[in-house]
Structures are given as structure tokens and as C-alpha cells.
Scaffold this motif. Structure first.
Motif, PDB file in Angstrom:
ATOM      1  N   TRP A 144       1.097  -3.427  10.755  1.00  0.00           N
ATOM      2  CA  TRP A 144       0.219  -2.743  11.704  1.00  0.00           C
ATOM      3  C   TRP A 144      -0.060  -3.630  12.908  1.00  0.00           C
ATOM      4  O   TRP A 144      -0.011  -3.167  14.047  1.00  0.00           O
ATOM      5  CB  TRP A 144      -1.095  -2.344  11.011  1.00  0.00           C
ATOM      6  CG  TRP A 144      -0.919  -1.470   9.816  1.00  0.00           C
ATOM      7  CD1 TRP A 144       0.067  -0.551   9.606  1.00  0.00           C
ATOM      8  CD2 TRP A 144      -1.738  -1.432   8.643  1.00  0.00           C
ATOM      9  NE1 TRP A 144      -0.083   0.049   8.376  1.00  0.00           N
ATOM     10  CE2 TRP A 144      -1.193  -0.466   7.769  1.00  0.00           C
ATOM     11  CE3 TRP A 144      -2.894  -2.109   8.241  1.00  0.00           C
ATOM     12  CZ2 TRP A 144      -1.753  -0.178   6.528  1.00  0.00           C
ATOM     13  CZ3 TRP A 144      -3.461  -1.812   7.009  1.00  0.00           C
ATOM     14  CH2 TRP A 144      -2.893  -0.854   6.165  1.00  0.00           C
TER      15      TRP A 144
ATOM     16  N   GLY B  48      -1.702  -4.330   1.985  1.00  0.00           N
ATOM     17  CA  GLY B  48      -1.750  -2.975   2.501  1.00  0.00           C
ATOM     18  C   GLY B  48      -0.946  -2.740   3.754  1.00  0.00           C
ATOM     19  O   GLY B  48      -1.070  -1.688   4.357  1.00  0.00           O
TER      20      GLY B  48
ATOM     21  N   ASP C  66      -9.540  -2.396   7.325  1.00  0.00           N
ATOM     22  CA  ASP C  66      -8.866  -2.880   6.121  1.00  0.00           C
ATOM     23  C   ASP C  66      -9.900  -3.556   5.218  1.00  0.00           C
ATOM     24  O   ASP C  66     -10.456  -4.596   5.570  1.00  0.00           O
ATOM     25  CB  ASP C  66      -7.764  -3.856   6.512  1.00  0.00           C
ATOM     26  CG  ASP C  66      -6.947  -4.317   5.321  1.00  0.00           C
ATOM     27  OD1 ASP C  66      -7.086  -3.711   4.247  1.00  0.00           O
ATOM     28  OD2 ASP C  66      -6.196  -5.294   5.464  1.00  0.00           O
TER      29      ASP C  66
ATOM     30  N   ARG D 196     -10.342  -6.572   9.667  1.00  0.00           N
ATOM     31  CA  ARG D 196     -10.415  -6.950   8.251  1.00  0.00           C
ATOM     32  C   ARG D 196     -11.867  -7.215   7.887  1.00  0.00           C
ATOM     33  O   ARG D 196     -12.515  -8.081   8.485  1.00  0.00           O
ATOM     34  CB  ARG D 196      -9.557  -8.192   8.019  1.00  0.00           C
ATOM     35  CG  ARG D 196      -9.680  -8.765   6.620  1.00  0.00           C
ATOM     36  CD  ARG D 196      -8.880  -7.936   5.636  1.00  0.00           C
ATOM     37  NE  ARG D 196      -8.830  -8.599   4.338  1.00  0.00           N
ATOM     38  CZ  ARG D 196      -9.733  -8.431   3.375  1.00  0.00           C
ATOM     39  NH1 ARG D 196     -10.756  -7.634   3.569  1.00  0.00           N
ATOM     40  NH2 ARG D 196      -9.593  -9.059   2.227  1.00  0.00           N
TER      41      ARG D 196
ATOM     42  N   VAL E 161      -6.378  -4.283  13.866  1.00  0.00           N
ATOM     43  CA  VAL E 161      -6.742  -4.282  12.454  1.00  0.00           C
ATOM     44  C   VAL E 161      -8.019  -5.087  12.287  1.00  0.00           C
ATOM     45  O   VAL E 161      -8.058  -6.280  12.606  1.00  0.00           O
ATOM     46  CB  VAL E 161      -5.621  -4.868  11.574  1.00  0.00           C
ATOM     47  CG1 VAL E 161      -6.040  -4.867  10.101  1.00  0.00           C
ATOM     48  CG2 VAL E 161      -4.327  -4.074  11.749  1.00  0.00           C
TER      49      VAL E 161
ATOM     50  N   ARG F 184      -0.983  -4.898   6.499  1.00  0.00           N
ATOM     51  CA  ARG F 184      -1.695  -5.415   7.664  1.00  0.00           C
ATOM     52  C   ARG F 184      -0.747  -6.061   8.671  1.00  0.00           C
ATOM     53  O   ARG F 184      -0.880  -5.853   9.888  1.00  0.00           O
ATOM     54  CB  ARG F 184      -2.749  -6.419   7.195  1.00  0.00           C
ATOM     55  CG  ARG F 184      -3.657  -6.912   8.295  1.00  0.00           C
ATOM     56  CD  ARG F 184      -4.924  -7.525   7.708  1.00  0.00           C
ATOM     57  NE  ARG F 184      -4.641  -8.635   6.802  1.00  0.00           N
ATOM     58  CZ  ARG F 184      -4.870  -8.612   5.493  1.00  0.00           C
ATOM     59  NH1 ARG F 184      -5.350  -7.523   4.918  1.00  0.00           N
ATOM     60  NH2 ARG F 184      -4.616  -9.669   4.745  1.00  0.00           N
TER      61      ARG F 184
ATOM     62  N   PRO G 254      -3.994   2.837   5.163  1.00  0.00           N
ATOM     63  CA  PRO G 254      -5.157   1.955   5.301  1.00  0.00           C
ATOM     64  C   PRO G 254      -6.426   2.614   4.767  1.00  0.00           C
ATOM     65  O   PRO G 254      -6.457   3.821   4.503  1.00  0.00           O
ATOM     66  CB  PRO G 254      -5.245   1.732   6.810  1.00  0.00           C
ATOM     67  CG  PRO G 254      -4.664   2.984   7.398  1.00  0.00           C
ATOM     68  CD  PRO G 254      -3.560   3.384   6.460  1.00  0.00           C
ATOM     69  N   ASP G 255      -7.468   1.818   4.630  1.00  0.00           N
ATOM     70  CA  ASP G 255      -8.745   2.356   4.154  1.00  0.00           C
ATOM     71  C   ASP G 255      -9.336   3.347   5.150  1.00  0.00           C
ATOM     72  O   ASP G 255      -9.897   4.371   4.753  1.00  0.00           O
ATOM     73  CB  ASP G 255      -9.714   1.212   3.893  1.00  0.00           C
ATOM     74  CG  ASP G 255      -9.238   0.325   2.758  1.00  0.00           C
ATOM     75  OD1 ASP G 255      -9.204   0.803   1.615  1.00  0.00           O
ATOM     76  OD2 ASP G 255      -8.858  -0.825   3.019  1.00  0.00           O
TER      77      ASP G 255
ATOM     78  N   TYR H 252      -8.749   4.845   9.528  1.00  0.00           N
ATOM     79  CA  TYR H 252      -7.922   4.764  10.744  1.00  0.00           C
ATOM     80  C   TYR H 252      -8.511   5.686  11.801  1.00  0.00           C
ATOM     81  O   TYR H 252      -8.740   6.878  11.546  1.00  0.00           O
ATOM     82  CB  TYR H 252      -6.487   5.175  10.430  1.00  0.00           C
ATOM     83  CG  TYR H 252      -5.559   5.198  11.640  1.00  0.00           C
ATOM     84  CD1 TYR H 252      -5.241   4.029  12.319  1.00  0.00           C
ATOM     85  CD2 TYR H 252      -5.001   6.385  12.094  1.00  0.00           C
ATOM     86  CE1 TYR H 252      -4.399   4.037  13.415  1.00  0.00           C
ATOM     87  CE2 TYR H 252      -4.147   6.404  13.191  1.00  0.00           C
ATOM     88  CZ  TYR H 252      -3.852   5.229  13.845  1.00  0.00           C
ATOM     89  OH  TYR H 252      -3.021   5.241  14.937  1.00  0.00           O
TER      90      TYR H 252
ATOM     91  N   VAL I 110      -7.546   0.160  12.785  1.00  0.00           N
ATOM     92  CA  VAL I 110      -7.441   0.196  11.327  1.00  0.00           C
ATOM     93  C   VAL I 110      -8.584  -0.606  10.731  1.00  0.00           C
ATOM     94  O   VAL I 110      -8.852  -1.731  11.165  1.00  0.00           O
ATOM     95  CB  VAL I 110      -6.092  -0.393  10.855  1.00  0.00           C
ATOM     96  CG1 VAL I 110      -6.088  -0.591   9.339  1.00  0.00           C
ATOM     97  CG2 VAL I 110      -4.942   0.507  11.286  1.00  0.00           C
TER      98      VAL I 110
ATOM     99  N   ARG J  50      -8.521   6.805   4.193  1.00  0.00           N
ATOM    100  CA  ARG J  50      -7.338   6.683   3.339  1.00  0.00           C
ATOM    101  C   ARG J  50      -6.217   7.624   3.773  1.00  0.00           C
ATOM    102  O   ARG J  50      -5.624   8.337   2.961  1.00  0.00           O
ATOM    103  CB  ARG J  50      -7.695   6.944   1.874  1.00  0.00           C
ATOM    104  CG  ARG J  50      -8.680   5.954   1.282  1.00  0.00           C
ATOM    105  CD  ARG J  50      -8.099   4.555   1.216  1.00  0.00           C
ATOM    106  NE  ARG J  50      -6.997   4.480   0.278  1.00  0.00           N
ATOM    107  CZ  ARG J  50      -6.189   3.447   0.162  1.00  0.00           C
ATOM    108  NH1 ARG J  50      -6.321   2.411   0.955  1.00  0.00           N
ATOM    109  NH2 ARG J  50      -5.219   3.442  -0.726  1.00  0.00           N
TER     110      ARG J  50
ATOM    111  N   GLY K  73       0.774  -1.234   0.000  1.00  0.00           N
ATOM    112  CA  GLY K  73       0.000   0.000   0.000  1.00  0.00           C
ATOM    113  C   GLY K  73       0.805   1.283   0.000  1.00  0.00           C
ATOM    114  O   GLY K  73       0.278   2.347   0.324  1.00  0.00           O
TER     115      GLY K  73
END
Length: 314
Positions: A266, A261, A256, A275, A273, A263, A244-245, A247, A254, A231, A173
Motif C-alpha cells: 500500500w 496485511g 492498519d 499504523r 497508511v 502495508r 485493510p482494517d 479505508y 488506510v 474491512r 491479509g
């Protein structure tokens, strides 16, 4: 001096530094120079792979020990030396930079005023301004983008260069523009295939599918949860950490929504995280909101004081 005078300090040194030490450190531990010379002779129990460096066994060095020996040769920890290039990429978890058999060369980044030069299998890079290192298993590494730049300058394999760049951008990422800026015109001029790849990836990075980003934003807005940064660009002690997508900066959470990216990095830092498969945003929005709420209530996570989050594009 008897063995018991230094044996405990020697065991501690071997344990903490993976059996790699400088001759000066051995002296500080009380190990007699005579014993060091005796054990480092051909056929002895120890070995001297580099000047001023001893490895406290006689067998082949692991890749990690070669990295530690290279750092010791460069003066670490007294100087700000760090591993860079292909070896650093592999320790960062870049699969395309797998260690070759025997790890024939280890690249080390040192301050420009450090009077040390390339020696046998240690390749020394000098820099006026050193970046803040990332610590992986106690080994200081150049940030992943800087390590890639140093590795690509030295590599003669164009396919390896393309694979590394693609993994940084697509899997980890890292924005293509950041990679291009670190590589610079000189490297890209010698790597037209890499330049073309970066240009194409700049518009094809791992951003969510067109409907996913707005759907995630709308779902969080309806939920009543605190709004995250969407983002963002994250930095750890000034070094790039990922994008990340979403945060939650106060919580270390995070979201995700895509592949890779960063992960693993992190999670290794202690960040939480979550997912979420993009399809779940539409098919099971209640479950997604419940998971987000539970994660936020369980926080905060990770070293928040070391992480800087720069807002991304809306």
C-alpha cells in the motif's frame, strides 16, 4: 556504421532494461548483427542465455536479470507475458519464497495462443485469460494469488507450500477463501496439508481482537470524521491488493490495526497508511483522532482511479 551511430541508443537500452535485450531490440538500436555475434561468442563481452535474448555483460545473471531474460524470451513487451510462480512471489515480497541460489527456474505466464514452450530454465505456463499484471520495478508479475497457485502446482516441497500460503493469509491479509478458490480442487487435492491450513485460517485470519473492531468504529463515529469502509477488499487494476482494517476511498487513507496485511504494498503505491496500535484506541483516543484528521486533510494519496474497494462485513 560507426560506434557513435548506435552507442547512445545501446546505453539507453541497457540502462532501462537492466542490460537485458532481445536481438531484435539491438537491431532496432542500430547495433550490427556482426557485432552482436562477435560479443556473444564464448569468452566475449556479452552472452546469449536464451534464444533471441542477449545480456550485455559476461558475468553471472542476477535474479532480476534472469526474470527479464525469461520475459524477453517469451516475447514481452510484444505479448502480455508476465512472471509467475516462485520468482513472482519473491518479487511481490513474499519472504517464504526466497530466491534459491542461481534461481534455477523462472516461471512465465503467456497467452494460450502464444507458440512458445518451456526451454532450459524458463518454464512456460499458458492461459486462455491472463490476469492484469502487477508492475514491480518495471517487471510485470502475475497477481500474488495467481503466482502462488502456479508455484504450488510445480513445487514438490510441502513445507514451502504451507509457508507460502500462511504468509499470504496471515501476513499479507489475503482472505483464505480467495487463496483456496485460486488454488482449486486439483491443487488442494494434492496438498491435504495446505487444504487443512486454509480451512483453519479461514476462521483465524488477522482480524482485530473482538473489542478492537467495535472500538475503532465507535471512535471514528464520535470524532465527526468521514466514515471509512471497514474491512474492505481492495483491488488494483482488478488484481487483489489487500484487506485493510479501514479505508477512506476518497482519500487513499488506510487504517492498519494489526500485523502485516500488505502495508508495504500500500505504501509503495503511494497510499497513506496510518499504523495504530490497538491499545492506543482506548489509551489515547484523542491522539488517534488527531492523526486521522491530519492524514485526511493531507490527502488524497495514491492512484485512486486504479483502486476498487468492495465493502467488507459490518
Amino acid at each position: 556504421m560507426t560506434r557513435n551511430d548506435y552507442s547512445a541508443a545501446l546505453r539507453k537500452l541497457a540502462r532501462e532494461q537492466d542490460r537485458v535485450a532481445t536481438v531484435a531490440q539491438l537491431a532496432e538500436a542500430g547495433v550490427p548483427q556482426r557485432l552482436v555475434r562477435e560479443r556473444c561468442r564464448p569468452g566475449g563481452r556479452w552472452q546469449r542465455p536464451l534464444p533471441r535474448v542477449a545480456v550485455l555483460h559476461s558475468g553471472p545473471l542476477s535474479a532480476a536479470q534472469r526474470c527479464r531474460a525469461a520475459l524477453a524470451f517469451a516475447g514481452h513487451p510484444l505479448t502480455r507475458a508476465m512472471i509467475t510462480g516462485a520468482a513472482a512471489l519473491r518479487l511481490h515480497g513474499v519472504a517464504a519464497a526466497a530466491f534459491p541460489p542461481g534461481l534455477p527456474v523462472v516461471d512465465v505466464l503467456v497467452p494460450s495462443d502464444r507458440r512458445i514452450r518451456t526451454h532450459t530454465w524458463v518454464r512456460v505456463h499458458h492461459a486462455r485469460a491472463l490476469p492484469a499484471p502487477d508492475l514491480v520495478d518495471g517487471v510485470p508479475l502475475a497477481p500474488v494469488v495467481r503466482a502462488a497457485a502456479d508455484g504450488l502446482r510445480e513445487s514438490i516441497d510441502p513445507e514451502w507450500a504451507r509457508d507460502v500460503v500462511q504468509e499470504l493469509v496471515v501476513v499479507m491479509g489475503v482472505p483464505a477463501g480467495i487463496v483456496a478458490a485460486e488454488l482449486g480442487a486439483a491443487v488442494l487435492g494434492r496438498r491435504p496439508a495446505v487444504a487443512a491450513l486454509l480451512e483453519s485460517l479461514a476462521t483465524e485470519t488477522r482480524a482485530p481482537a473482538p473489542a478492537v473492531g467495535p472500538l475503532a468504529r465507535a471512535l471514528v463515529a464520535r470524532s465527526g470524521l468521514r466514515q471509512p469502509l471497514w474491512r474492505p477488499t481492495l483491488h488494483l487494476d482488478g488484481a487483489f491488493l489487500g484487506s485493510p482494517d479501514a479505508y477512506w476511498a476518497r482519500d487513499g487513507l488506510v487504517l492498519d490495526l494489526g500485523p502485516g496485511g500488505g502495508r508495504a504494498r500500500w505504501e509503495a503505491l503511494g497510499l497513506r497508511v496510518l499504523r495504530v496500535a490497538p491499545a492506543a484506541l482506548a489509551r489515547a483516543p484523542g491522539e488517534v483522532v488527531a492523526a486521522l484528521r491530519a492524514a485526511l486533510e493531507g490527502g488524497p494519496y495514491g492512484p485512486l482511479e486504479r483502486i476498487t474497494a468492495l465493502p467488507g462485513a459490518i
